[in-house]
Design a protein around this motif. Sequence first.
Motif: not given
Length: 317
Positions: A2-23, A211-218
């Motif tokens: 799967x294509x892996x994405x590593x992206x910054x969501x906020x000043x300190x938080x990042x997401x490592x995601x991969x097209x339906x694979x476990x994040x 919680x009113x989250x404005x970003x989520x890593x599912x």
Amino acid sequence: DKKITFEQLSAHCWAYTAEGDPNSGVIIGDKFIMVSDATATPAMAQDLIARIRTVSDKPIKYVLLTHYHAVRVLGASAYAAEGATEIIASQGTLELIVERGKEDMQSEMERFPRLFRNSESVPGLTWPTMVIGGGDATKGETPGKLTVDLGGVKVQIWSPGYGHTRGDTIAWVAEEKVLFSGDLVEYEAGVYTGDAQLEEWPATLEALRALGAEAIVPGRGEAMKGSADVNKALDYTKRWVTTLFVAAREAAAANMDLKAAMAHTRKQMDPVFGHVFIYEHCLPFDVSRAYDEAKGIKNPRIWTAERDKEMWAALQA
């Protein structure tokens, strides 16, 4: 692969995601780093570590296990060389590792040969070194909470209620409104419910919504940014869980066998979810568990490699 994405969501938080694979999630402080969900193998974890090292050289001190499933936890040993001294989990997750961790490890390794390439790098079960005490939010008890200071950012960790398992644990960066939900929340990917508490799960999702989250890593699917998209992921997961459980209750009331229950559930699920990643993989396990719970089996039966095969035989009869 799967294509892996590593992206910054906020000043300190990042997401490592991969097209339906476990994040996985990453929280980078001025002193330490926390990884939420460790990947399936130490070999696989090396890719995440390499991406972290493109943005920070701080020690990875903490690894959070959002739940006990092998694809989430068996990569944990790789982080020891990066400074990890604490593996955090809830009391519920620890109990599940004791109760069924070995069986789950074998079952998942056989289900996911691609994710468990290099499985010889797995030293064995992953055991927490820090356990968050076991109040059950679904029974009105106060769940144990832990706040970890990474330097410049504090991470709140607790169990919001039953859902994907009875030990689900989240990481919440309140100042930046970023939620790391584990498999309590998915988006445009299969929602695995083979070990779930389906009746309680919708209420747990509403607790997360509050919680009113404005970003989520599912747990699976792309990271969601903005409150509207966060709610979209919560709604997606809630619709899957409720549609599945309603169909299972109808099948149980009609005393259908598993094959008939699967056909009945597909009529409701296929038109809405049939296009998403790992749908076909998840649905047999989901229907099996939902049917059990509809029949009154509250503690999910343990999945073994043998039980996997028995299920497929029943569905193909």
